[in-house]
Design an enzyme around this catalytic site. Structure first.
Site, PDB file in Angstrom:
ATOM      1  N   HIS A  61       7.245  -5.530 -20.905  1.00 36.86           N
ATOM      2  CA  HIS A  61       5.992  -6.295 -20.941  1.00 36.86           C
ATOM      3  C   HIS A  61       5.022  -5.707 -19.933  1.00 36.86           C
ATOM      4  O   HIS A  61       5.360  -4.751 -19.234  1.00 36.86           O
ATOM      5  CB  HIS A  61       6.240  -7.788 -20.725  1.00 36.86           C
ATOM      6  CG  HIS A  61       6.801  -8.168 -19.376  1.00 36.86           C
ATOM      7  ND1 HIS A  61       7.979  -7.659 -18.883  1.00 36.86           N
ATOM      8  CD2 HIS A  61       6.341  -9.019 -18.426  1.00 36.86           C
ATOM      9  CE1 HIS A  61       8.221  -8.199 -17.690  1.00 36.86           C
ATOM     10  NE2 HIS A  61       7.236  -9.015 -17.395  1.00 36.86           N
ATOM     11  N   ASP A  65       4.589  -5.772 -11.978  1.00 36.13           N
ATOM     12  CA  ASP A  65       5.837  -5.323 -11.329  1.00 36.13           C
ATOM     13  C   ASP A  65       6.683  -4.461 -12.264  1.00 36.13           C
ATOM     14  O   ASP A  65       7.697  -3.918 -11.843  1.00 36.13           O
ATOM     15  CB  ASP A  65       6.653  -6.511 -10.777  1.00 36.13           C
ATOM     16  CG  ASP A  65       6.997  -7.565 -11.811  1.00 36.13           C
ATOM     17  OD1 ASP A  65       6.154  -7.854 -12.681  1.00 36.13           O
ATOM     18  OD2 ASP A  65       8.121  -8.109 -11.763  1.00 36.13           O
ATOM     19  N   HIS A  66       6.234  -4.312 -13.514  1.00 38.83           N
ATOM     20  CA  HIS A  66       6.998  -3.501 -14.474  1.00 38.83           C
ATOM     21  C   HIS A  66       6.255  -2.226 -14.904  1.00 38.83           C
ATOM     22  O   HIS A  66       6.830  -1.393 -15.586  1.00 38.83           O
ATOM     23  CB  HIS A  66       7.337  -4.335 -15.719  1.00 38.83           C
ATOM     24  CG  HIS A  66       8.230  -5.495 -15.400  1.00 38.83           C
ATOM     25  ND1 HIS A  66       9.569  -5.523 -15.716  1.00 38.83           N
ATOM     26  CD2 HIS A  66       7.979  -6.659 -14.737  1.00 38.83           C
ATOM     27  CE1 HIS A  66      10.106  -6.666 -15.295  1.00 38.83           C
ATOM     28  NE2 HIS A  66       9.160  -7.364 -14.701  1.00 38.83           N
ATOM     29  N   HIS A 141       8.161 -14.778 -22.789  1.00 42.16           N
ATOM     30  CA  HIS A 141       7.870 -14.753 -21.357  1.00 42.16           C
ATOM     31  C   HIS A 141       6.383 -15.062 -21.234  1.00 42.16           C
ATOM     32  O   HIS A 141       5.717 -15.263 -22.243  1.00 42.16           O
ATOM     33  CB  HIS A 141       8.260 -13.363 -20.809  1.00 42.16           C
ATOM     34  CG  HIS A 141       8.017 -13.173 -19.344  1.00 42.16           C
ATOM     35  ND1 HIS A 141       8.458 -14.062 -18.397  1.00 42.16           N
ATOM     36  CD2 HIS A 141       7.382 -12.178 -18.656  1.00 42.16           C
ATOM     37  CE1 HIS A 141       8.106 -13.616 -17.199  1.00 42.16           C
ATOM     38  NE2 HIS A 141       7.446 -12.486 -17.332  1.00 42.16           N
ATOM     39  N   ASP A 212      11.957  -9.716 -18.414  1.00 40.81           N
ATOM     40  CA  ASP A 212      11.698 -11.092 -18.003  1.00 40.81           C
ATOM     41  C   ASP A 212      11.695 -11.975 -19.246  1.00 40.81           C
ATOM     42  O   ASP A 212      11.120 -11.613 -20.282  1.00 40.81           O
ATOM     43  CB  ASP A 212      10.329 -11.183 -17.316  1.00 40.81           C
ATOM     44  CG  ASP A 212      10.274 -10.351 -16.042  1.00 40.81           C
ATOM     45  OD1 ASP A 212      11.261  -9.661 -15.747  1.00 40.81           O
ATOM     46  OD2 ASP A 212       9.237 -10.409 -15.361  1.00 40.81           O
ATOM     47  N   HIS A 270      16.393  -8.072 -11.621  1.00 43.99           N
ATOM     48  CA  HIS A 270      15.174  -8.846 -11.352  1.00 43.99           C
ATOM     49  C   HIS A 270      15.535 -10.001 -10.410  1.00 43.99           C
ATOM     50  O   HIS A 270      15.335 -11.172 -10.694  1.00 43.99           O
ATOM     51  CB  HIS A 270      14.582  -9.368 -12.679  1.00 43.99           C
ATOM     52  CG  HIS A 270      13.087  -9.604 -12.627  1.00 43.99           C
ATOM     53  ND1 HIS A 270      12.555 -10.826 -12.319  1.00 43.99           N
ATOM     54  CD2 HIS A 270      12.028  -8.796 -12.859  1.00 43.99           C
ATOM     55  CE1 HIS A 270      11.232 -10.761 -12.377  1.00 43.99           C
ATOM     56  NE2 HIS A 270      10.882  -9.523 -12.693  1.00 43.99           N
TER      57      HIS A 270
HETATM   58 ZN   LIG Z   1       7.016 -10.784 -16.016  1.00 43.50          ZN
HETATM   59 ZN   LIG Z   2       8.936  -9.185 -13.543  1.00 39.95          ZN
END
Ligand SMILES: [Zn+2]
Ligand SMILES: [Zn+2]
Length: 317
Positions: A61, A65-66, A141, A212, A270
C-alpha cells in the site's frame, strides 16, 4: 523453496533496532522486494544481498512507512548501482504516490537511470514462471488499493525411477519427455504413458505476505493451508480498540487467522516500539504455537513440510 529476508520490521516509525517495512522473497534467481520503507537501501547493503537482481518491487500500500525508501534507492541508482530495469507493482493510488515521489521529488525532469515500469495490480495472477507464480489479493486497511501477495510453487508429480526401470524406459530423453507429460515409444514398440511413471500430485509450497490490515475475515480463503504467512502485528490485545481504530491487527488476531486458515508457520512483522518483542510473541504463541516475531536481517526458509529459521537467536527472550 522460498526464502524470506526481513530488512525492516518496525511499524510506522523506525526504532533503534528495527528499520521500516521491507522484506525480500527469493526463489532461485528471482528476487521480489516487498515494500521499501525509508532506509531500506542501507539494510540491503548490510544484509549482503546486493541490488543486482532487485528489479521487482511489490508494494502492499502507499503509506509512507512502506514507500519512502524508493526515493533514496532511486537517488542511489542515479549515481552508483546500476540495474537494468525497475518494475514497481502496486494498486493505482499506491503507484500514483510513488510516481510523485520518484518523478516529482527525486528526478524533477531528469531521466531515470533505467526504465521504470509501473505495473498496476487489481488482484489476481501477475507473475508466472516455470515453477512458481505470484498473485495479488485485496486487503482492508486505511485507504484504497491495499494488497497482499501469494507465492505459490507449481504442483508436481514426482518421477518414479523404479517404475520406469520396470517398464524398461532407458535413461535419457525418454524420461525427460515422460516428466514433461509426453507419452513415449520404446524400441520394442510398446508405449509408456506419463501416468505409469509419475506419482501422485504434490502441492506446491505456498507463502502468503500480508502488509498492514485491519481485518482478517476476508483473508481466510487466500491464506488457507499456506506453509507460511507473514503478516503485521502492530498491537497487543490490551489495545485492540486502538488496533481497530487505526485498521491494524493485534498479535492475537493474526494468530487466530493463522489457526483458522491452517497455516504451518506464522511470522509476525510491523512491530510497534511501544511493546516488548517477547510480549508480542507470547500473545501469538498462546494461540498458534508455531509463531515467530521477525527481526531485521532474520531469514526464513519455506521448504516442503518444514520451515527452518536460519538465525535462531539464542539471546531471544
Ligand atoms: Zn499502513
Ligand atoms: Zn505500516
Amino acid at each position: 523453496m522460498f526464502e524470506i529476508l526481513f530488512l525492516g520490521t518496525s511499524a510506522s516509525a523506525p526504532s533503534a533496532k528495527r528499520g521500516l517495512s521491507a522484506l525480500i522473497v527469493k526463489h532461485g534467481e528471482y528476487r521480489f522486494l516487498i515494500d521499501c520503507g525509508e532506509g531500506t537501501q542501507r539494510q540491503i547493503l548490510q544484509s549482503g544481498t546486493g541490488f543486482k537482481h532487485l528489479t521487482r518491487v511489490l508494494l502492499t500500500h502507499g503509506h509512507l512507512d512502506h514507500i519512502l525508501g524508493l526515493g533514496g534507492l532511486l537517488s542511489t541508482f542515479l549515481r552508483w548501482e546500476a540495474i537494468d530495469e525497475l518494475e514497481i507493482f502496486g494498486g493505482r493510488t499506491t503507484l500514483d504516490r510513488v510516481h510523485d515521489l520518484l518523478y516529482g521529488v527525486v528526478l524533477r525532469g531528469n531521466q531515470p537511470p533505467m526504465p521504470i515500469q509501473f505495473r498496476e495490480l487489481k488482484g489476481g495472477l501477475f507473475f508466472d514462471c516455470d515453477d512458481f507464480s505470484v498473485s495479488a489479493f485485496p486487503v482492508s486497511h486505511r485507504g484504497p488499493d491495499c494488497l497482499g501477495f501469494v507465492f505459490e510453487g507449481k504442483a508436481r508429480r514426482p518421477f518414479l525411477p523404479g517404475k520406469a526401470d520396470e517398464l524398461g524406459v532407458p535413461f535419457g530423453p525418454e524420461r525427460r519427455d515422460l516428466v514433461a507429460g509426453k507419452t513415449i515409444k520404446l524400441p520394442n514398440g510398446k508405449q509408456v504413458t506419463p501416468d505409469e511413471v509419475l506419482g501422485p500430485v504434490h502441492k506446491g509450497l505456498k507463502l502468503v505476505v500480508v502488509g498492514d490490515t485491519g481485518r482478517t475475515d476476508n483473508l481466510l480463503d487466500v491464506c488457507r493451508d499456506a506453509d507460511a504467512l507473514v503478516i503485521e502485528s502492530t498491537y497487543l490485545n490490551e489495545e485492540a480498540e486502538m488496533a481497530r481504530e487505526f485498521s491494524h491487527l493485534t498479535a492475537q488476531q493474526a494468530a487466530e487467522l493463522a489457526v483458522k486458515a491452517n497455516i504451518k508457520q506464522l511470522i509476525l512483522t510491523h512491530i510497534s516500539r511501544r511493546y516488548r518483542e517477547k510480549d508480542v510473541l507470547k500473545e501469538a504463541q498462546a494461540v498458534h504455537p508455531n509463531a515467530a516475531v521477525a527481526r531485521d536481517f532474520d531469514t526464513f526458509q519455506v521448504k516442503r513440510d518444514e520451515l527452518v529459521e536460519d538465525k535462531v537467536n539464542d539471546h531471544r527472550q
